[in-house]
Scaffold this motif. Structure first.
Motif, PDB file in Angstrom:
ATOM      1  N   ARG A 129      15.293  94.450  52.879  1.00 53.62           N
ATOM      2  CA  ARG A 129      16.756  94.533  52.842  1.00 53.62           C
ATOM      3  C   ARG A 129      17.209  95.710  53.696  1.00 53.62           C
ATOM      4  NH1 ARG A 129      15.028  90.542  49.329  1.00 53.62           N
ATOM      5  NH2 ARG A 129      16.723  89.760  48.046  1.00 53.62           N
ATOM      6  N   VAL A 130      18.045  95.431  54.709  1.00 56.39           N
ATOM      7  CA  VAL A 130      18.667  96.494  55.493  1.00 56.39           C
ATOM      8  C   VAL A 130      20.034  96.734  54.869  1.00 56.39           C
ATOM      9  CG1 VAL A 130      19.458  97.237  57.759  1.00 56.39           C
ATOM     10  CG2 VAL A 130      17.433  95.785  57.559  1.00 56.39           C
ATOM     11  N   LEU A 131      20.207  97.914  54.279  1.00 54.92           N
ATOM     12  CA  LEU A 131      21.431  98.204  53.543  1.00 54.92           C
ATOM     13  C   LEU A 131      22.348  99.158  54.275  1.00 54.92           C
ATOM     14  CD1 LEU A 131      19.924  98.569  49.964  1.00 54.92           C
ATOM     15  CD2 LEU A 131      20.890  96.532  51.043  1.00 54.92           C
ATOM     16  N   GLY A 132      21.814  99.934  55.205  1.00 55.07           N
ATOM     17  CA  GLY A 132      22.654 100.888  55.913  1.00 55.07           C
ATOM     18  C   GLY A 132      21.884 101.605  56.993  1.00 55.07           C
ATOM     19  N   LEU A 133      22.622 102.329  57.822  1.00 55.62           N
ATOM     20  CA  LEU A 133      22.041 103.051  58.951  1.00 55.62           C
ATOM     21  C   LEU A 133      22.522 104.484  58.936  1.00 55.62           C
ATOM     22  CD1 LEU A 133      22.878 100.493  61.781  1.00 55.62           C
ATOM     23  CD2 LEU A 133      20.875 100.489  60.308  1.00 55.62           C
ATOM     24  N   ALA A 134      21.790 105.319  59.635  1.00 55.95           N
ATOM     25  CA  ALA A 134      22.230 106.677  59.920  1.00 55.95           C
ATOM     26  C   ALA A 134      21.784 106.989  61.328  1.00 55.95           C
ATOM     27  CB  ALA A 134      21.630 107.678  58.928  1.00 55.95           C
ATOM     28  N   ALA A 135      22.758 107.232  62.209  1.00 50.82           N
ATOM     29  CA  ALA A 135      22.424 107.472  63.604  1.00 50.82           C
ATOM     30  C   ALA A 135      23.454 108.377  64.220  1.00 50.82           C
ATOM     31  CB  ALA A 135      22.367 106.155  64.388  1.00 50.82           C
ATOM     32  N   GLU A 136      23.034 109.067  65.280  1.00 48.22           N
ATOM     33  CA  GLU A 136      23.983 109.834  66.052  1.00 48.22           C
ATOM     34  C   GLU A 136      24.861 108.899  66.858  1.00 48.22           C
ATOM     35  OE1 GLU A 136      21.840 112.571  68.421  1.00 48.22           O
ATOM     36  OE2 GLU A 136      21.272 113.816  66.726  1.00 48.22           O
ATOM     37  N   ALA A 137      25.908 109.458  67.462  1.00 44.73           N
ATOM     38  CA  ALA A 137      26.694 108.671  68.414  1.00 44.73           C
ATOM     39  C   ALA A 137      25.771 108.385  69.582  1.00 44.73           C
ATOM     40  CB  ALA A 137      27.906 109.465  68.869  1.00 44.73           C
ATOM     41  N   VAL A 138      25.283 107.184  69.624  1.00 49.89           N
ATOM     42  CA  VAL A 138      24.119 106.863  70.434  1.00 49.89           C
ATOM     43  C   VAL A 138      24.506 106.656  71.894  1.00 49.89           C
ATOM     44  CG1 VAL A 138      22.259 105.190  70.716  1.00 49.89           C
ATOM     45  CG2 VAL A 138      23.023 105.843  68.449  1.00 49.89           C
ATOM     46  N   THR A 177      17.905 105.889  61.819  1.00 52.60           N
ATOM     47  CA  THR A 177      17.294 105.788  60.499  1.00 52.60           C
ATOM     48  C   THR A 177      17.845 104.565  59.778  1.00 52.60           C
ATOM     49  OG1 THR A 177      17.032 108.188  60.354  1.00 52.60           O
ATOM     50  CG2 THR A 177      16.913 106.953  58.302  1.00 52.60           C
ATOM     51  N   VAL A 178      16.938 103.740  59.287  1.00 53.64           N
ATOM     52  CA  VAL A 178      17.324 102.509  58.597  1.00 53.64           C
ATOM     53  C   VAL A 178      17.074 102.699  57.109  1.00 53.64           C
ATOM     54  CG1 VAL A 178      16.931 100.035  58.374  1.00 53.64           C
ATOM     55  CG2 VAL A 178      16.730 101.136  60.617  1.00 53.64           C
ATOM     56  N   HIS A 179      18.107 102.487  56.327  1.00 52.19           N
ATOM     57  CA  HIS A 179      18.002 102.570  54.872  1.00 52.19           C
ATOM     58  C   HIS A 179      18.001 101.169  54.280  1.00 52.19           C
ATOM     59  CE1 HIS A 179      18.661 106.894  54.921  1.00 52.19           C
ATOM     60  NE2 HIS A 179      19.678 106.707  55.740  1.00 52.19           N
ATOM     61  N   GLY A 180      17.224 100.994  53.254  1.00 54.79           N
ATOM     62  CA  GLY A 180      17.160  99.687  52.619  1.00 54.79           C
ATOM     63  C   GLY A 180      16.144  99.685  51.503  1.00 54.79           C
ATOM     64  N   LYS A 181      15.420  98.600  51.355  1.00 56.22           N
ATOM     65  CA  LYS A 181      14.346  98.535  50.371  1.00 56.22           C
ATOM     66  C   LYS A 181      13.375  97.432  50.775  1.00 56.22           C
ATOM     67  CE  LYS A 181      16.894  95.592  47.089  1.00 56.22           C
ATOM     68  NZ  LYS A 181      17.324  95.463  45.678  1.00 56.22           N
ATOM     69  N   ASN A 182      12.230  97.463  50.106  1.00 61.05           N
ATOM     70  CA  ASN A 182      11.163  96.484  50.332  1.00 61.05           C
ATOM     71  C   ASN A 182      10.522  96.619  51.712  1.00 61.05           C
ATOM     72  OD1 ASN A 182      12.024  95.475  47.830  1.00 61.05           O
ATOM     73  ND2 ASN A 182      13.335  93.947  48.802  1.00 61.05           N
ATOM     74  N   PHE A 183      10.433  97.827  52.226  1.00 59.83           N
ATOM     75  CA  PHE A 183       9.792  98.045  53.520  1.00 59.83           C
ATOM     76  C   PHE A 183       8.283  98.250  53.397  1.00 59.83           C
ATOM     77  CE2 PHE A 183      13.964 100.172  54.981  1.00 59.83           C
ATOM     78  CZ  PHE A 183      14.539  98.938  55.159  1.00 59.83           C
ATOM     79  N   GLY A 184       7.809  98.665  52.204  1.00 61.09           N
ATOM     80  CA  GLY A 184       6.405  99.042  52.104  1.00 61.09           C
ATOM     81  C   GLY A 184       5.736  98.517  50.865  1.00 61.09           C
ATOM     82  N   SER A 185       4.742  99.264  50.362  1.00 65.54           N
ATOM     83  CA  SER A 185       3.892  98.782  49.276  1.00 65.54           C
ATOM     84  C   SER A 185       4.666  98.571  47.984  1.00 65.54           C
ATOM     85  CB  SER A 185       2.745  99.770  49.040  1.00 65.54           C
ATOM     86  OG  SER A 185       3.254 101.056  48.744  1.00 65.54           O
ATOM     87  N   ASP A 186       5.717  99.368  47.773  1.00 65.62           N
ATOM     88  CA  ASP A 186       6.491  99.186  46.555  1.00 65.62           C
ATOM     89  C   ASP A 186       7.177  97.834  46.533  1.00 65.62           C
ATOM     90  OD1 ASP A 186       7.572 102.646  46.322  1.00 65.62           O
ATOM     91  OD2 ASP A 186       5.733 101.637  45.695  1.00 65.62           O
ATOM     92  N   PHE A 240       7.266 104.693  59.522  1.00 66.63           N
ATOM     93  CA  PHE A 240       7.440 104.333  58.119  1.00 66.63           C
ATOM     94  C   PHE A 240       7.494 105.605  57.291  1.00 66.63           C
ATOM     95  CE2 PHE A 240       5.670 103.500  53.928  1.00 66.63           C
ATOM     96  CZ  PHE A 240       6.349 102.359  53.523  1.00 66.63           C
ATOM     97  N   LEU A 241       8.617 105.803  56.585  1.00 67.28           N
ATOM     98  CA  LEU A 241       8.746 106.960  55.708  1.00 67.28           C
ATOM     99  C   LEU A 241       8.542 106.591  54.252  1.00 67.28           C
ATOM    100  CD1 LEU A 241      11.790 108.874  57.261  1.00 67.28           C
ATOM    101  CD2 LEU A 241       9.356 109.209  57.679  1.00 67.28           C
ATOM    102  N   SER A 242       9.101 105.483  53.835  1.00 68.99           N
ATOM    103  CA  SER A 242       8.966 105.049  52.451  1.00 68.99           C
ATOM    104  C   SER A 242       9.383 103.596  52.366  1.00 68.99           C
ATOM    105  CB  SER A 242       9.853 105.908  51.532  1.00 68.99           C
ATOM    106  OG  SER A 242      11.224 105.612  51.745  1.00 68.99           O
ATOM    107  N   ASP A 243       9.306 103.080  51.165  1.00 71.83           N
ATOM    108  CA  ASP A 243       9.723 101.703  50.926  1.00 71.83           C
ATOM    109  C   ASP A 243      11.208 101.510  51.220  1.00 71.83           C
ATOM    110  OD1 ASP A 243       9.010  99.029  49.806  1.00 71.83           O
ATOM    111  OD2 ASP A 243      10.546  99.573  48.344  1.00 71.83           O
ATOM    112  N   GLU A 244      11.955 102.623  51.315  1.00 75.34           N
ATOM    113  CA  GLU A 244      13.404 102.536  51.485  1.00 75.34           C
ATOM    114  C   GLU A 244      13.888 103.179  52.770  1.00 75.34           C
ATOM    115  OE1 GLU A 244      14.911 104.328  47.959  1.00 75.34           O
ATOM    116  OE2 GLU A 244      14.541 102.541  46.722  1.00 75.34           O
ATOM    117  N   GLN A 245      12.995 103.627  53.629  1.00 73.70           N
ATOM    118  CA  GLN A 245      13.462 104.339  54.817  1.00 73.70           C
ATOM    119  C   GLN A 245      12.492 104.183  55.983  1.00 73.70           C
ATOM    120  OE1 GLN A 245      14.098 108.543  54.184  1.00 73.70           O
ATOM    121  NE2 GLN A 245      15.780 108.590  55.634  1.00 73.70           N
ATOM    122  N   LEU A 246      13.056 103.825  57.148  1.00 72.29           N
ATOM    123  CA  LEU A 246      12.317 103.725  58.399  1.00 72.29           C
ATOM    124  C   LEU A 246      13.060 104.490  59.472  1.00 72.29           C
ATOM    125  CD1 LEU A 246      11.697  99.848  58.430  1.00 72.29           C
ATOM    126  CD2 LEU A 246      10.086 101.590  57.631  1.00 72.29           C
TER     127      LEU A 246
END
Length: 790
Positions: A176-185, A194-203, A230-236
Motif C-alpha cells: 500500500r502506497v499511502l503517502g510521499l515525502a519529497a523535496e521540491a524535485v 520517501t514512500v510511506h505505506g505498509k506491506n513492503f517487507g517481512s511484516d 528498504f527501511l521498514s515494512d512501512e518506508q522505502l
C-alpha cells in the motif's frame, strides 16, 4: 459372484485331519467360491461312505488406502480474483489395479487466522486442481487440512482415506502506497523520494530470510528509481528519481521467490497511488489553489479531414446590421479555442451563373476564432476589379447589393511539432482565500496570501507543504500560527523564508505573538518567527528581492530603523544586525513600490506607481545603478522629441510608461514589466512591455484581459534532454485573460496563463504559446520568480 478355484486361489485349499484349511489367495482377487470336500480316513470306510461337505469361501473386497502428495505451503496475492493451482495434488492413486474404477475426492478443513479470508472457500477437483478466491483486501495465513478419500469403503478393515496433511496457505498483501515525502524535485530527478505505506517487507508476509532489497522497486511515472532502499515494512527511499513531467503515479513493486520443498513459486505484487508526485518546474497560485507547473509534450499530430461548419452548402448571409448566421455555432468553446480556421469563400450557383467563370477569383484568408460569435479577421471574396463594388465581404456587414455567398470553412488543428510546452495542474490546499506569493526552501513550498483553513492547527495567511502526496492531496502544514494580514511577497534569504505584506504580527506554535510590522522571517530549523535586523517596518510590503546577503524590500512605508526610506530599503549582512538597514538616495516617492527585479544590489529595477526616484522624475519604473536612480526612457523616443519640440507629445513621461507597474522580471539584459499602462516609450503596449538596449518594446500585441504576474522560467536545463527541445527561458504571464495576440495579427486562445519564449541569440521574443491550464479557468495571481531546477 462365483469364482472357480483357479481364479480365486493361487494354491488350492487343503484340509488337514484336524479340520484346518490352508490356501493362498490369488493377489487382488476377491469373491466367492464353493468347494466340495470329500472326507476320508485311514481306517475302514463306512458302508454308506463319507458325506460330501460343501465349503463356501467368500473373499471380501479389502479397500487399499489411497495415496496422494500435497505441498506443505503455497502462496497467493490478495485481490487476485479467482485463483487456480493446477496439479496442486500430485501422485494421486486410489489403490491397485482392481481399484482403478474408484473415484478420488478431497476433503478440506480450513482454519483461518484472518476472518473472511476467502470469498469462495478452497476446493480441489478430482484432478487435483485447487481453486479459491480470497476476500477483498484480505490477507494473512490459513491452515488447510487436506484428506484424500476414495469411494472403496472401509469394510473388513480396509481404508478409504489418507491421513490428513496440513498445508499453509499464505495470502500475501499488496503493498500500500499511502503517502510521499519529497523535496521540491528538479525536473530531471536528482533528489530522493520517501514512500510511506505498509506491506513492503517481512511484516507484510515476506519471508524473514529473503533479500528485502533485491526484489523491491519504487516506480515513478512508470520508470523505476535508480535504486530503492528498504527501511521498514512501512518506508522505502527512492534514490535517483527518473525524469518526468506533470503529476505522476508512484508505485511499489515486489518480486520475490516463495520457496517450498517442492519448488520455488514466483510472487509478484504491486501497489500504487495516482497523481501524487509532482515534477515541479514552477508554481502558480490563485483563488483557493496552488498549481505545479511542468513540461508538457503534446501528442504527435494525427492527420484529420477538414471539418465542415456549413453543412450541405447552407447559406450564411450578411446585411447592413451584421451577420445573420453564427459561423461558430456548431463548435464547442474548447474547439474554438484550439482551432485555426481557413475560410474558403465562393459564390453560390445563382450568383456564379450571372458572371463568366473567368471573372471570378477566390481569396483564401486565415482567420482566428475567438470567444465571440464572429470571426476576428475580415473575409474577402473578391471579383475582378470591374465589379469592385461587390468585392468586399467585411467582418460585420457588407453592401446590400452583394448576393448571399455560400461559404465552407475547414478547420485545421494548430500543432507545432518539436516544442516543449508547459502545463499547470492544481493541487488542493484545503484553504479558502487567495494565494499571492510562493517560495521553495529546504525542499518545502511556502505559500502566502489572504486565506484560512478550518484544520487544526489553523492555517492563517501562510502555510507550507512538501512534494508530499496521499489520497487526499498535498500534506499541508501551518507555519507557526500564521500572521494577522495578507502575505504579498516571499523570498528565500540566508536560509530563512522572509514574508512581506499588510500584517502587523506573527504567532508561533507556542502561542507567542511577535509584533512584526509588515516584514518577518520564518526560521525553518527553530520553527520560530524573527525580525530582519531586529527592526519593525510599519506600513506594507509588496515585493522582496534577495541578492547575496542583501535583502531589498519595497512597498509603502516611510522609515526603517529610524532612517527615512520612502518605500524602499535594503538590509545587508547578518539578518540579526540592526545596523544593516540602509535607504536608497531618497527612495521612491509620489506613489509606492509594487515590484522588484534584478541580479545584484548594485543594479536592480523597481516598479510601482511612484513618479520620483530620488531627485529624478520617472513614471512607474526606475533602475538603481549602485549610486543613483536612473529613468528608463526609450532612446528613440527621446531623440525624436529632441528634434520635434512638441511639448505635448514629448512630455517627460511619454518616453517611459503611461501607467503604474505591478509585476516585473529580469534576465539582467532584458526587463519585462506588466501593469496598468497602455504605452511604453510612446508605443502601444497594452499592459505588457520589455526594455532592452534603452528601448521599450511591446510583448507581441498583448493579451485580452488583465495581467497580474510575470516570471522568467526555464524548464529544460540538463544536457541530456536538450537535443531537439527548446532550452530558452520563457516569460510566463498570469492573470485573467482569454486570448494573447501576436505582432503578426494572429492570436492564441489561452486560459489565464500563457508564455512567450526568448531567442537567446537574437534577443527577441517568439510568438505566444498557451499553457495547458487548470481544470477550471481560475485567475492566476502569482507565479514563482525563480526556477525550481536545483
Amino acid at each position: 459372484q462365483e469364482y472357480d478355484c483357479t481364479t480365486l486361489f493361487e494354491t488350492f485349499p487343503v484340509f488337514d485331519s484336524k479340520g484346518y484349511v490352508n490356501f493362498t489367495l490369488m493377489p487382488g482377487e476377491f469373491g466367492k467360491a464353493t468347494i466340495k470336500v470329500n472326507p476320508t480316513n485311514q481306517g475302514p470306510i463306512p458302508e454308506d461312505g463319507f458325506e460330501t461337505l460343501t465349503v463356501v469361501f467368500e473373499v471380501a473386497d479389502y479397500n487399499t488406502k489411497p495415496e496422494c502428495t500435497i505441498p506443505p505451503e503455497i502462496a497467493v496475492v490478495e485481490n487476485s480474483g479467482p485463483i487456480i493451482f493446477d496439479n496442486f495434488v500430485t501422485d494421486i492413486s486410489v489403490g491397485p489395479e482392481n481399484e482403478r474404477a474408484q473415484h478420488m475426492i478431497f476433503q478440506i478443513e480450513t482454519v483461518n487466522t484472518v476472518p473472511d479470508l476467502f470469498s469462495s472457500p478452497p476446493i480441489i477437483d478430482a484432478g487435483g486442481t485447487l481453486m479459491l478466491t480470497t476476500g477483498t483486501d484480505r490477507y494473512g495465513e490459513a491452515l488447510l487440512s487436506i484428506t484424500c478419500l476414495d469411494d472403496g469403503g472401509s469394510l473388513f478393515g480396509g481404508s478409504d482415506r489418507t491421513n490428513a496433511t496440513n498445508t499453509i496457505l499464505r495470502v500475501f498483501p499488496m503493498p500500500r502506497v499511502l503517502g510521499l515525502a519529497a523535496e521540491a524535485v528538479p525536473l530531471h530527478g536528482r533528489a530522493e523520494l520517501t514512500v510511506h505505506g505498509k506491506n513492503f517487507g517481512s511484516d507484510g508476509g515476506r519471508r524473514e530470510d529473503s533479500d528485502v532489497e533485491a526484489g523491491i522497486s519504487v516506480i515513478v511515472g512508470g520508470t523505476p528509481c535508480a535504486s530503492t532502499e528498504f527501511l521498514s515494512d512501512e518506508q522505502l527511499i527512492c534514490h535517483g528519481i527518473p525524469p518526468g513531467n506533470g503529476h505522476s503515479e508512484v508505485a511499489v513493486s515486489i518480486s520475490e521467490t516463495f520457496g517450498t520443498r517442492t519448488g520455488d513459486q514466483p510472487i509478484f505484487r504491486s501497489g500504487s497511488l495516482s497523481g501524487v508526485f509532482s515534477y515541479t518546474g514552477f508554481l502558480a497560485g490563485g483563488q483557493n489553489y496552488l498549481a505545479t507547473g511542468s513540461r508538457y509534450f503534446p501528442a504527435p499530430p494525427q492527420p484529420e479531414q477538414p471539418v465542415p461548419i456549413f453543412v450541405n452548402g447552407s447559406l450564411f448571409g450578411f446585411n447592413e446590421s451584421g451577420a445573420s448566421f453564427n459561423p461558430l455555432a456548431n463548435l464547442s468553446q474548447s474547439e474554438r479555442n484550439l482551432m485555426l480556421w481557413t475560410a474558403l469563400c465562393r459564390n453560390d450557383s445563382n450568383f456564379r451563373s450571372n458572371f463568366p467563370e473567368g471573372n471570378l477569383s477566390i481569396a483564401v484568408t486565415r482567420m482566428c476564432a475567438n470567444s465571440s460569435a464572429f470571426f476576428r479577421h475580415d473575409i474577402f471574396c473578391t471579383l475582378e476589379p470591374v465589379f469592385s463594388n461587390l468585392s468586399v465581404l467585411s467582418q460585420y456587414n457588407v453592401g446590400s447589393n452583394l448576393i448571399d455567398p455560400t461559404c465552407m470553412a475547414a478547420a485545421q488543428e494548430e500543432v507545432d511539432q518539436g516544442r516543449v510546452l508547459a502545463k499547470i495542474e492544481s493541487r488542493p490546499l484545503g484553504i479558502a482565500g487567495v494565494v499571492r506569493s510562493m517560495q521553495v526552501l529546504h525542499g518545502t513550498v511556502y505559500v502566502g496570501g489572504s486565506f484560512q483553513s478550518g484544520s487544526e492547527p489553523s492555517i492563517v495567511n501562510v502555510l507550507s507543504c512538501r512534494n508530499d502526496g496521499d489520497e487526499n492531496g498535498l500534506f499541508v502544514r501551518s507555519v507557526g500560527h500564521g500572521v494577522d494580514g495578507s502575505v504579498n511577497a516571499m523570498m528565500n534569504h540566508q536560509g530563512l523564508v522572509v514574508l512581506g505584506g499588510t500584517f502587523t504580527s506573527a504567532r508561533s506554535l507556542s502561542g507567542h505573538t511577535l509584533q512584526s510590522g509588515a516584514l518577518v522571517a520564518w526560521d525553518h530549523h527553530e520553527q520560530e518567527w524573527l525580525l530582519i535586523g531586529r527592526t519593525t517596518i510599519m506600513g506594507s510590503i509588496a515585493s522582496l528581492l534577495s541578492v547575496g546577503d542583501h535583502l531589498v524590500v519595497g512597498g509603502r512605508f516611510q522609515q526603517v530603523a529610524g532612517e527615512v526610506a520612502n518605500n524602499i530599503a535594503v538590509h545587508s549582512g547578518n539578518v540579526s544586525d540592526p545596523l544593516g538597514w540602509h535607504s536608497f538616495e531618497g527612495g521612491l516617492t509620489g506613489g509606492h513600490v509594487m515590484a522588484l527585479a534584478g541580479e545584484s544590489v548594485s543594479e536592480f529595477y523597481a516598479g510601482g506607481s511612484f513618479t520620483m526616484a530620488g531627485t529624478t522624475k520617472v513614471r512607474g519604473v526606475a533602475r538603481w545603478d549602485g549610486v543613483a536612480w536612473q529613468r528608463l526612457a526609450d532612446e528613440d523616443c527621446v531623440q525624436a522629441c529632441r528634434h520635434s519640440g512638441d511639448q505635448y507629445v514629448c512630455a517627460e513621461s511619454s518616453c517611459e510608461l503611461d501607467g503604474p507597474v505591478t509585476a516585473m522580471a529580469s534576465t539582467g539584459t532584458m526587463l519585462f514589466v506588466a501593469g496598468n499602462f497602455q504605452t511604453a516609450g510612446n508605443k502601444a503596449a497594452g499592459g505588457l512591455a520589455f526594455y532592452i538596449n534603452q528601448r521599450w518594446n511591446s510583448i507581441q500585441a498583448g493579451v485580452r484581459g488583465s495581467v497580474y504576474t510575470v516570471a522568467l522560467i526555464r524548464l529544460d536545463s540538463l544536457p541530456e534532454v536538450r537535443d531537439g527541445l527548446r532550452i530558452t527561458p520563457c516569460l510566463y504571464v498570469g492573470g485573467e485573460f482569454d486570448r494573447a495576440f501576436n505582432a503578426d495579427g494572429s492570436s492564441v486562445a489561452v486560459s489565464n496563463i500563457a508564455r512567450v519564449c526568448l531567442d537567446t541569440e537574437q534577443l527577441v521574443l517568439e510568438g505566444w504559446e498557451p499553457v495547458a491550464s487548470l481544470p477550471s479557468s481560475e485567475p492566476v495571481y502569482t507565479l514563482n520568480q525563480r526556477e525550481l531546477v536545483l
